[in-house]
Design an enzyme around this catalytic site. Structure first.
Site, PDB file in Angstrom:
ATOM      1  N   VAL A   1       3.747   2.472   2.613  1.00 45.82           N
ATOM      2  CA  VAL A   1       4.762   1.895   2.334  1.00 45.82           C
ATOM      3  C   VAL A   1       5.538   2.649   1.067  1.00 45.82           C
ATOM      4  O   VAL A   1       4.820   2.627   0.039  1.00 45.82           O
ATOM      5  CB  VAL A   1       4.909   0.476   2.041  1.00 45.82           C
ATOM      6  CG1 VAL A   1       6.356  -0.155   1.918  1.00 45.82           C
ATOM      7  CG2 VAL A   1       4.228  -0.291   3.550  1.00 45.82           C
TER       8      VAL A   1
ATOM      9  N   ASP B   1       1.080  -1.151   0.019  1.00 47.28           N
ATOM     10  CA  ASP B   1       0.083   0.120   0.011  1.00 47.28           C
ATOM     11  C   ASP B   1       0.878   1.113  -0.020  1.00 47.28           C
ATOM     12  O   ASP B   1       1.485   1.622   1.145  1.00 47.28           O
ATOM     13  CB  ASP B   1      -0.800   0.022   1.232  1.00 47.28           C
ATOM     14  CG  ASP B   1      -1.917   1.168   1.266  1.00 47.28           C
ATOM     15  OD1 ASP B   1      -1.603   2.125   0.632  1.00 47.28           O
ATOM     16  OD2 ASP B   1      -2.906   1.198   2.038  1.00 47.28           O
ATOM     17  N   HIS B   2       1.034   2.126  -1.009  1.00 47.24           N
ATOM     18  CA  HIS B   2       1.867   3.164  -1.296  1.00 47.24           C
ATOM     19  C   HIS B   2       1.425   4.127  -0.501  1.00 47.24           C
ATOM     20  O   HIS B   2       2.399   5.287  -0.377  1.00 47.24           O
ATOM     21  CB  HIS B   2       2.053   3.547  -2.754  1.00 47.24           C
ATOM     22  CG  HIS B   2       3.182   4.086  -2.911  1.00 47.24           C
ATOM     23  ND1 HIS B   2       4.293   4.219  -2.365  1.00 47.24           N
ATOM     24  CD2 HIS B   2       3.737   4.390  -4.401  1.00 47.24           C
ATOM     25  CE1 HIS B   2       5.389   4.590  -2.933  1.00 47.24           C
ATOM     26  NE2 HIS B   2       4.923   4.702  -4.365  1.00 47.24           N
ATOM     27  N   ARG B   3       0.320   4.348   0.364  1.00 52.61           N
ATOM     28  CA  ARG B   3      -0.152   5.494   1.139  1.00 52.61           C
ATOM     29  C   ARG B   3       0.628   4.954   2.514  1.00 52.61           C
ATOM     30  O   ARG B   3       1.149   6.144   3.162  1.00 52.61           O
ATOM     31  CB  ARG B   3      -1.433   5.306   1.480  1.00 52.61           C
ATOM     32  CG  ARG B   3      -2.452   5.474   0.565  1.00 52.61           C
ATOM     33  CD  ARG B   3      -3.837   5.411   1.101  1.00 52.61           C
ATOM     34  NE  ARG B   3      -4.077   3.908   1.460  1.00 52.61           N
ATOM     35  CZ  ARG B   3      -5.312   3.203   1.789  1.00 52.61           C
ATOM     36  NH1 ARG B   3      -6.065   4.189   2.088  1.00 52.61           N
ATOM     37  NH2 ARG B   3      -5.392   2.181   2.408  1.00 52.61           N
TER      38      ARG B   3
END
Length: 497
Positions: free
Chosen positions: A471, A467-469
């Protein structure tokens, strides 16, 4: 007295379940807490006990049938006298009963059985008596109480649904609307239908036979077809449930009509329900909620395969299965301790990142009923033999279709072993509520450069979706690098543990 057991919610906030298998039949004598039926919810298969002693007088749902929560599914004749309330003497005891939820424990005690029976009986109010008359409409029945969808977790409720009365003709019974198959054909009355959007028309196919065709289309679409001179019975609908859309009508008006039917055996329709339905909903929600990023790492796992071989000879592992997945799981647990943010979740309501200092390790498992992801609770605190035993138990339970909802709740990070299917890698979708998932590909012989020379080594590919929010690229890369380093050299697990 006759008692009816209604399908309970089983503590999952669900509104329906499928009857998988009955363990009782009419005429059987049953005891309190005896398992009488297996149901499949949107999460797993659950066994339900009967809360009374008695004789089964009837099964009110068939195997394979989907039943709404609150609907009676089995009737039992008991020796208990009615207490005058219509609910029986056990209702008071049931209301006072406590205990853990059936789904969380995987088995239901006496108190739980009474509680489930009480909840099921009180969940949906009893419908009005037959023959009630709607005010202002003399001679017509009262509006029927029907179930209305509500938010998941809040049960179900009933509400009054008013139906428009059918119009009657002075010279005969009520007839449904008839759509002509072509301009000005002879009209043959159709059988009345419950859904006004689904109109049935009939046309002669022989001297003494009628051919019945069902057309699913909204009134504006039917009007458009009439204006353009399009025969709806010749179209194959592209809308929901095969309904005909405006585009279908326009396409038919501009060119040849599409093929409306298929030959027997060309298509198979599989109902989307139970575990498969929940998985689909969860994956769609995850894919369109969390921004996914996937990174790949190909590595030499020759030393890991040698470590697996040696572990199998150690007495501590004699009763458990030792596979490469065991060391992959250990590497993920170790790397998660080194990089805690990878083991976290996004709290949208509070606008916070929840970092979890425990690891409930999820293992994706393919079953005949769909994908399930049970997790090993507090896996970070297990020894290697204990972790191997839990992996084996989890896998066997999942394959048998006995994974309970509690075993799939609360996961923090997941591994999916796509290598068992002969696949090198993939781009896995996050399990909802988690920040990372690792795909472990097949291990195969490949040419590899070792100390400047070409050699044949055991090679695999890892894929990490996150999850780029939560990581970013650096954290995802560091975590994946550490997992790879431990699989290339298992001694690092000892150094970093």
């Amino acid at each position: 007295m006759r008692r009816e057991f209604k399908l309970p919610d089983v503590g999952e906030g669900l509104t329906e379940a499928e009857i998988v298998r009955w363990h009782a039949k009419p005429g059987d004598t049953v005891k309190v807490n005896q398992i009488v039926v297996e149901i499949e919810t949107a999460k797993s298969i659950v066994e339900l006990p009967i809360p009374w002693d008695g004789v089964v007088s009837g099964l009110m749902a068939d195997e394979g049938q989907t039943v709404d929560v609150g609907r009676p599914i089995i009737a039992v004749d008991t020796d208990e006298p009615d207490d005058g309330s219509g609910n029986g003497a056990n209702r008071v005891k049931a209301a006072e009963a406590g205990g853990a939820k059936a789904a969380d424990a995987g088995a239901v005690g006496t108190a739980d059985a009474d509680r489930i029976e009480a909840l099921a009986d009180d969940l949906v109010p009893r419908p009005p008596a037959e023959g009630a008359v709607e005010p202002g409409a003399h001679g017509s029945p009262a509006p029927k109480e029907e179930r209305q969808a509500v938010l998941v977790g809040y049960g179900v409720k009933t509400g009054t649904t008013k139906r428009r009365p059918r119009k009657s003709r002075p010279d005969g019974p009520a007839q449904s609307t008839v759509v002509p198959a072509a301009p000005e054909p002879p009209v043959i009355p159709a059988t009345p239908v419950a859904n006004p959007s689904r109109v049935e028309v009939t046309a002669p196919s022989g001297p003494a036979a009628l051919r019945r065709v069902a057309v699913l289309a909204k009134p504006p679409v039917r009007k458009l077809a009439k204006d353009l001179g399009v025969d709806l019975t010749t179209l194959a609908g592209s809308g929901p449930n095969g309904s005909i859309t405006r585009d279908d009508v326009h396409a038919a008006a501009e060119g040849p009509a599409p093929r409306a039917t298929t030959q027997q055996g060309e298509e198979e329709r599989i109902p989307v329900k139970g575990v498969r339905k929940m998985t689909a909903q969860a994956m769609v929600a995850s894919a369109f909620t969390a921004p996914h990023v996937t990174e790949f790492l190909q590595l030499d796992v020759t030393e890991t395969m040698e470590a697996v071989r040696r572990l199998r000879t150690i007495p501590d592992f004699a009763e458990v299965k030792v596979s490469p997945l065991l060391l992959v799981a250990k590497a993920v647990l170790t790397a998660a301790r080194r990089h805690p943010m990878i083991n976290s979740s996004w709290d949208e309501a509070a606008q916070e990142i929840v970092v979890k200092h425990y690891v409930n390790l999820g293992i994706a498992a393919a079953t005949p009923r769909g994908l399930v992801v049970p997790n090993i609770k507090s896996a970070h605190g297990l020894s290697l033999p204990e972790l191997a035993a839990e992996l084996g138990r989890l896998t066997e339970t999942a394959r048998a279709g006995r994974t309970q909802p509690a075993e799939m709740a609360g996961g923090t990070i997941t591994i999916t072993n796509v290598g068992v299917f002969g696949v090198d890698t993939g781009t896995p979708i996050l399990n909802p509520g988690e920040a990372a998932i690792l795909a472990f590909g097949q291990i195969r012989d490949m040419p590899w450069v070792v100390d400047g020379e070409l050699a044949v080594r055991k090679v695999t590919t890892l894929a990490l979706s996150f999850d780029h929010r939560i990581v970013d690229g650096e954290l995802g890369s560091l975590f994946l690098r550490d997992v790879g380093a431990m699989l290339e050299d298992p001694l690092r697990m000892l150094a970093w543990s």
